[in-house]
Design a protein around this motif. Structure first.
Motif, PDB file in Angstrom:
ATOM      1  N   PHE A 229       0.825  -1.216   0.000  1.00 15.63           N
ATOM      2  CA  PHE A 229       0.000   0.000   0.000  1.00 15.63           C
ATOM      3  C   PHE A 229       0.859   1.265   0.000  1.00 15.63           C
ATOM      4  N   ARG A 230       1.978   1.231   0.696  1.00 21.91           N
ATOM      5  CA  ARG A 230       2.840   2.421   0.733  1.00 21.91           C
ATOM      6  C   ARG A 230       3.440   2.693  -0.645  1.00 21.91           C
ATOM      7  N   ARG A 231       3.806   1.643  -1.352  1.00 17.17           N
ATOM      8  CA  ARG A 231       4.357   1.834  -2.691  1.00 17.17           C
ATOM      9  C   ARG A 231       3.300   2.325  -3.672  1.00 17.17           C
ATOM     10  N   LEU A 232       2.051   1.921  -3.467  1.00 15.39           N
ATOM     11  CA  LEU A 232       0.981   2.327  -4.364  1.00 15.39           C
ATOM     12  C   LEU A 232       0.513   3.753  -4.098  1.00 15.39           C
ATOM     13  N   THR A 233       0.386   4.105  -2.804  1.00 17.57           N
ATOM     14  CA  THR A 233      -0.215   5.398  -2.451  1.00 17.57           C
ATOM     15  C   THR A 233       0.805   6.462  -2.060  1.00 17.57           C
ATOM     16  N   ARG A 234       2.029   6.054  -1.732  1.00 18.69           N
ATOM     17  CA  ARG A 234       3.047   6.993  -1.240  1.00 18.69           C
ATOM     18  C   ARG A 234       2.605   7.679   0.042  1.00 18.69           C
ATOM     19  N   SER A 235       1.714   7.038   0.777  1.00 16.31           N
ATOM     20  CA  SER A 235       1.208   7.620   2.027  1.00 16.31           C
ATOM     21  C   SER A 235       1.338   6.598   3.134  1.00 16.31           C
ATOM     22  N   HIS A 236       2.043   6.965   4.209  1.00 10.41           N
ATOM     23  CA  HIS A 236       2.197   6.058   5.343  1.00 10.41           C
ATOM     24  C   HIS A 236       0.870   5.869   6.073  1.00 10.41           C
ATOM     25  N   ALA A 237       0.074   6.922   6.165  1.00  9.88           N
ATOM     26  CA  ALA A 237      -1.194   6.828   6.888  1.00  9.88           C
ATOM     27  C   ALA A 237      -2.167   5.891   6.175  1.00  9.88           C
ATOM     28  N   ILE A 238      -2.316   6.080   4.871  1.00  8.35           N
ATOM     29  CA  ILE A 238      -3.227   5.216   4.111  1.00  8.35           C
ATOM     30  C   ILE A 238      -2.738   3.779   4.138  1.00  8.35           C
ATOM     31  N   ALA A 239      -1.441   3.594   4.014  1.00  4.43           N
ATOM     32  CA  ALA A 239      -0.888   2.240   4.041  1.00  4.43           C
ATOM     33  C   ALA A 239      -1.144   1.571   5.382  1.00  4.43           C
ATOM     34  N   GLY A 240      -0.986   2.322   6.470  1.00  6.22           N
ATOM     35  CA  GLY A 240      -1.207   1.748   7.792  1.00  6.22           C
ATOM     36  C   GLY A 240      -2.655   1.374   8.027  1.00  6.22           C
ATOM     37  N   VAL A 241      -3.573   2.262   7.677  1.00  7.83           N
ATOM     38  CA  VAL A 241      -4.994   1.972   7.873  1.00  7.83           C
ATOM     39  C   VAL A 241      -5.433   0.801   6.998  1.00  7.83           C
ATOM     40  N   GLY A 242      -5.012   0.801   5.743  1.00  6.96           N
ATOM     41  CA  GLY A 242      -5.387  -0.282   4.849  1.00  6.96           C
ATOM     42  C   GLY A 242      -4.851  -1.626   5.299  1.00  6.96           C
ATOM     43  N   ALA A 243      -3.577  -1.654   5.714  1.00  4.52           N
ATOM     44  CA  ALA A 243      -2.978  -2.907   6.167  1.00  4.52           C
ATOM     45  C   ALA A 243      -3.657  -3.421   7.428  1.00  4.52           C
ATOM     46  N   ALA A 244      -3.989  -2.517   8.352  1.00  3.99           N
ATOM     47  CA  ALA A 244      -4.644  -2.931   9.598  1.00  3.99           C
ATOM     48  C   ALA A 244      -6.028  -3.497   9.328  1.00  3.99           C
ATOM     49  N   LEU A 245      -6.797  -2.852   8.458  1.00  7.17           N
ATOM     50  CA  LEU A 245      -8.152  -3.314   8.177  1.00  7.17           C
ATOM     51  C   LEU A 245      -8.149  -4.663   7.452  1.00  7.17           C
ATOM     52  N   VAL A 246      -7.297  -4.808   6.449  1.00  9.50           N
ATOM     53  CA  VAL A 246      -7.279  -6.058   5.688  1.00  9.50           C
ATOM     54  C   VAL A 246      -6.791  -7.213   6.551  1.00  9.50           C
ATOM     55  N   SER A 247      -5.721  -7.011   7.301  1.00  8.75           N
ATOM     56  CA  SER A 247      -5.193  -8.088   8.145  1.00  8.75           C
ATOM     57  C   SER A 247      -6.193  -8.466   9.235  1.00  8.75           C
ATOM     58  N   THR A 248      -6.900  -7.487   9.799  1.00 11.73           N
ATOM     59  CA  THR A 248      -7.899  -7.793  10.823  1.00 11.73           C
ATOM     60  C   THR A 248      -9.076  -8.560  10.225  1.00 11.73           C
ATOM     61  N   GLY A 249      -9.512  -8.166   9.030  1.00 11.22           N
ATOM     62  CA  GLY A 249     -10.585  -8.886   8.370  1.00 11.22           C
ATOM     63  C   GLY A 249     -10.229 -10.337   8.104  1.00 11.22           C
ATOM     64  N   LEU A 250      -9.012 -10.593   7.640  1.00  9.54           N
ATOM     65  CA  LEU A 250      -8.570 -11.968   7.412  1.00  9.54           C
ATOM     66  C   LEU A 250      -8.421 -12.735   8.725  1.00  9.54           C
ATOM     67  N   PHE A 251      -8.036 -12.040   9.772  1.00  9.69           N
ATOM     68  CA  PHE A 251      -7.894 -12.657  11.094  1.00  9.69           C
ATOM     69  C   PHE A 251      -9.252 -13.149  11.596  1.00  9.69           C
TER      70      PHE A 251
END
Length: 321
Positions: A229-251
């Motif tokens: 996500f960080r490579r796609l958006t160049r945003s640490h905030a968006i990458a963090g929120v996206g990674a947290a939501l997707v990983s939690t959903g899979l969990f």
């Protein structure tokens, strides 16, 4: 007049009073001619297009300036800032991790249904853990994200406090969903602690399962998602929120597919809280162990309460209002 020898050995007279000259870089970056001796004649450097300056007017250069200019840029302190340690943690690792998880769930479910009983449950659990640990071993054999496995004593504090807080929140959610909260108890062959399956009901849920799940979801999956996500958006905030939501959903999905969730929405909410809390800890601190400890405390506290219930022989008969 003094004489100096040129490259052909001929003698060339020099003006009286002129000893030698040298060139030095000025503050503006250009070269200037500097006479080291007195010169009576003028225009010695006219043909070169250089200016004569007094040596005392040129500041001494810092001997360490060149070393500082050549110094390489500092490496990122943690993997959240990128760097070479996260180069292999991209689409390829993310894809293989999801494939491994899906295959593990499919094989574990099939094995559990075909074999059945306690043996089928053991086979399913082992297959699932192997499927989760395979991407972990593969990822860390390629590189270790900078600072991810570093331990600080604050990780222990965060884990203990948040683990207890999550267990309390889980109790509140159960009470909100069912109206009452029953004291838990472990299955026992004789109704006492002697008949408890200490390996399957105590050790594995309290210690092994949290470590395996955190290594997969919040070490491999979360870091790979964040990096992508960080490579796609160049945003640490968006990458963090996206990674947290997707990983939690899979969990949460994994616990649903394996039958670990209860019949009420409170169980799913509790698991989601554990997942998002672990993801937030890793993303904020850049380290894994706070999430691991919090997960262990959350699971171990449930096992401890169940052991107390089994010891007292209440078997879920005590209701806490």
């Amino acid at each position: 007049m003094t004489e100096s020898n040129d490259a052909d050995g001929d003698s060339t007279p020099e003006p009286d009073g002129f000893r030698s000259a040298r060139f030095q870089r000025s503050e503006t970056g250009g070269f200037v001619g500097v006479r080291t001796g007195a010169a009576t004649a003028t225009g010695q450097f006219d043909d070169l297009g250089l200016a004569e300056v007094d040596p005392v007017d040129i500041p001494e250069e810092d001997p360490h300036a060149e070393r500082r200019r050549r110094r390489r840029p500092r490496a990122p302190r943690v993997w959240l800032q990128g760097g070479t340690t996260t180069l292999p943690w991209g689409w390829m690792l993310l894809g293989w991790s999801l494939v491994s998880l899906g295959a593990g769930v499919l094989i574990a479910t099939t094995a559990g249904a075909l074999v059945g009983g306690a043996l089928g449950g053991w086979i399913a659990q082992i297959v699932l853990w192997v499927a989760m640990l395979a991407p972990v071993v593969y990822a860390f054999s390629r590189s270790v994200p900078r600072g991810l496995l570093r331990f600080r004593w604050t990780d222990l504090l965060f884990g203990l406090v948040l683990g207890v807080a999550l267990r309390i929140a889980s109790g509140w959610l159960d009470e909100a969903a069912a109206g009452t909260t029953a004291w838990p108890a472990l299955a026992s062959t004789d109704g006492s602690l002697a008949g408890v399956d200490w390996l399957g009901d105590v050790l594995l849920p309290a210690l092994v399962a949290p470590v395996v799940e955190e290594l997969f979801f919040h070490a491999v999956l979360l870091v790979a998602l964040y990096t992508v996500f960080r490579r796609l958006t160049r945003s640490h905030a968006i990458a963090g929120v996206g990674a947290a939501l997707v990983s939690t959903g899979l969990f949460v999905m994994l616990h649903q597919l394996t039958g670990s969730l209860g019949a009420t929405w409170a169980a799913a909410a509790s698991v989601a809280l554990v997942g998002v809390t672990g993801a937030a800890l890793v993303l904020v601190t850049g380290r894994l162990w706070g999430a691991v400890i919090a997960h262990i405390v959350f699971n171990a506290s449930a096992v401890l309460l169940a052991l107390v219930g089994t010891l007292l022989g209440v078997g879920g008969g005590i209701t806490l209002a």
